[in-house]
Design an enzyme around this catalytic site. Structure first.
Site, PDB file in Angstrom:
ATOM      1  N   PRO A 138      31.216 -13.360 -58.832  1.00 53.46           N
ATOM      2  CG  PRO A 138      29.554 -12.094 -58.201  1.00 53.46           C
ATOM      3  CD  PRO A 138      30.320 -13.299 -57.693  1.00 53.46           C
TER       4      PRO A 138
ATOM      5  N   GLY B 119      32.375  -7.599 -61.563  1.00 57.56           N
ATOM      6  CA  GLY B 119      31.742  -6.269 -61.245  1.00 57.56           C
ATOM      7  C   GLY B 119      31.041  -6.120 -59.946  1.00 57.56           C
TER       8      GLY B 119
ATOM      9  N   GLY C  28      33.028  -5.319 -57.224  1.00 56.85           N
ATOM     10  CA  GLY C  28      33.792  -4.549 -56.459  1.00 56.85           C
ATOM     11  C   GLY C  28      34.705  -5.331 -55.574  1.00 56.85           C
ATOM     12  CG  LEU C  29      34.405  -8.676 -53.934  1.00 55.23           C
ATOM     13  CD1 LEU C  29      33.261  -9.947 -53.694  1.00 55.23           C
ATOM     14  CD2 LEU C  29      34.881  -8.470 -52.646  1.00 55.23           C
ATOM     15  N   GLY C  30      37.409  -7.068 -57.205  1.00 52.17           N
ATOM     16  CA  GLY C  30      38.610  -7.113 -58.245  1.00 52.17           C
ATOM     17  C   GLY C  30      38.857  -8.141 -59.071  1.00 52.17           C
TER      18      GLY C  30
ATOM     19  CB  SER D  97      37.574  -6.008 -63.962  1.00 52.51           C
ATOM     20  OG  SER D  97      37.136  -5.326 -62.915  1.00 52.51           O
TER      21      SER D  97
ATOM     22  CG  ASP E  23      40.565  -2.832 -57.723  1.00 55.07           C
ATOM     23  OD1 ASP E  23      40.692  -2.109 -56.612  1.00 55.07           O
ATOM     24  OD2 ASP E  23      39.382  -3.174 -58.084  1.00 55.07           O
TER      25      ASP E  23
HETATM   26  O1  PMV Z   1      35.668  -1.780 -59.237  1.00 50.04           O
HETATM   27  P1  PMV Z   1      35.622  -1.708 -57.621  1.00 50.04           P
HETATM   28  O2  PMV Z   1      34.138  -1.707 -57.359  1.00 50.04           O
HETATM   29  O3  PMV Z   1      36.462  -2.771 -57.100  1.00 50.04           O
HETATM   30  O4  PMV Z   1      35.934  -0.109 -57.456  1.00 50.04           O
HETATM   31  C1  PMV Z   1      37.202   0.563 -57.629  1.00 50.04           C
HETATM   32  C2  PMV Z   1      37.521   1.344 -56.482  1.00 50.04           C
HETATM   33  C3  PMV Z   1      37.422   2.768 -57.029  1.00 50.04           C
HETATM   34  O5  PMV Z   1      38.186   3.464 -55.862  1.00 50.04           O
HETATM   35  C4  PMV Z   1      35.895   3.455 -57.156  1.00 50.04           C
HETATM   36  C5  PMV Z   1      38.143   3.064 -58.567  1.00 50.04           C
HETATM   37  C6  PMV Z   1      39.573   2.799 -58.422  1.00 50.04           C
HETATM   38  O6  PMV Z   1      40.055   2.495 -59.905  1.00 50.04           O
HETATM   39  O7  PMV Z   1      40.445   2.867 -57.522  1.00 50.04           O
END
Ligand code: PMV
Length: 336
Positions: free
Chosen positions: A113, A115, A117-119, A121, A164
């Site tokens: 899915p 958003g 936090g697994l990159g 986007s 990311d």
């Molecule tokens: O988008 P996420 O959930 O993978 O988080 C990104 C990580 C942060 O350190 C919070 C933001 C960033 O751009 O490094």
């Protein structure tokens, strides 16, 4: 024959350093071999169409009332954010390469899915940059693709570190330190990590803003915490290089405490992290921006990793069934 270009992009999990990496401190991030695919098919006009298959969109509602047609409701903010990475990436390629728009049918395939936090986007940004520039006749260097992918994230989210987009472009396990412009591949492939996630309640941009507000209000307290976070990551790198897994696990636990202090750990993830430690994880922490979303645990062995995956499922969370992706972004030309 129609020209079809396909970008296969790994996703990622942050082992250590989320949030504090935004302030230039180091982070360690691992590319996952759960790949997102961006396929572009050249059209004869200059129309862009975007379609996604297999991409899990959270919070879909199907409403059936006796006196009306069924209605489908989706969280349109999440859906339009997802598409805005693609639109922004197309514009950035056109601007950087000084080329005109070419019509393409874009298909995004992902089993993760967006958003959480697994990159996803970053993978969408990097994959669109790579595929569209290729289609425009330019084969960009990975460094350039990572730089432009970061530009996409910056313009959509307002704030983003290059973590990311580097992980999804280069693959492997990376040590990155933005304040010194360092991106290094660590030659480590043999640790057992376990990754899972729950739905996320806030966007990355909101959580990054929340940490910034806390730092603005308590600068003299939060700035030293950010520095300590950097030291934890440097120590973790040494522990990784010496294969000192117990130490690495402890450092992950300490870093989770830092993220608690920064206010980004959501209750359900906090509970899962503690259960995973009790179930034998050497270390466990939330991962990514927080507010729900991903978490990561370190297991002593393959067998222990399997036990931890079962624990995650028994707690009602999702498991990401993926190992380290040693190879980063890959581009394939299907037609001519
Ligand atoms: O988008 P996420 O959930 O993978 O988080 C990104 C990580 C942060 O350190 C919070 C933001 C960033 O751009 O490094």
């Amino acid at each position: 024959m129609t020209l079809i270009v396909r970008a296969l992009v790994p996703t990622k999990v942050t082992l250590l350093g989320e949030h504090t990496v935004v302030y230039g401190e180091p982070a360690i991030v691992i590319a996952l071999d759960k790949r997102l695919i961006i396929e572009m098919r050249r059209r004869n006009d200059n129309v862009i169409t975007i379609r996604s298959s297999g991409l899990t969109i959270p919070n879909i509602e199907y409403i059936l009332t006796p006196d009306s047609y069924p209605q489908v409701r989706v969280d349109s903010a999440i859906v339009s954010r997802f598409f805005s990475y693609i639109i922004q990436a197309l514009s950035i390629v056109e601007e950087e390469l000084s080329v005109r728009r070419k019509g393409v049918d874009i298909l995004v395939e992902s089993s993760l899915p967006p958003g959480v936090g697994l990159g996803t986007s970053a993978a969408i940004s990097v994959g669109t940059i790579a595929a569209y520039s290729f289609l425009q006749g330019h084969v960009l260097e990975p460094r350039e693709i990572a730089r432009l992918g970061h530009r996409v994230e910056l313009s959509v989210q307002g704030a983003a570190s290059p973590m990311d987009t580097s992980a999804t472009t280069f693959g492997g396990m990376l040590y990155i330190e933005p304040s010194r412009d360092i991106v290094e591949k660590l030659p480590i492939t043999d640790i057992h990590i376990v990754v899972g996630y729950v739905p996320k309640k806030f966007t990355t941009a909101e959580l990054v803003r929340q940490v910034r507000n806390l730092r603005n209000r308590y600068g003299e307290l939060i700035n030293p915490i950010i520095k300590v976070a950097g030291s934890i990551v440097k120590n973790a790198r040494k522990a990784l290089e010496k294969r000192s897994l117990e130490k690495l696990g402890e450092l992950m636990n300490i870093f989770h405490g830092i993220l608690e202090a920064l206010g980004v750990v959501e209750t359900e993830v906090a509970r899962i992290v503690h259960v995973l430690r009790l179930a034998g994880a050497l270390g466990a922490k939330m991962s990514g921006a927080g507010g729900g979303g991903a978490f990561v645990a370190l297991a002593r062995s393959k067998k222990d990793a399997e036990t931890l995956r079962n624990v995650i499922k028994s707690l009602g969370a999702s498991v990401v069934d993926a190992g380290i992706a040693n190879e980063g972004l890959r581009i394939e030309q299907v037609g001519i």
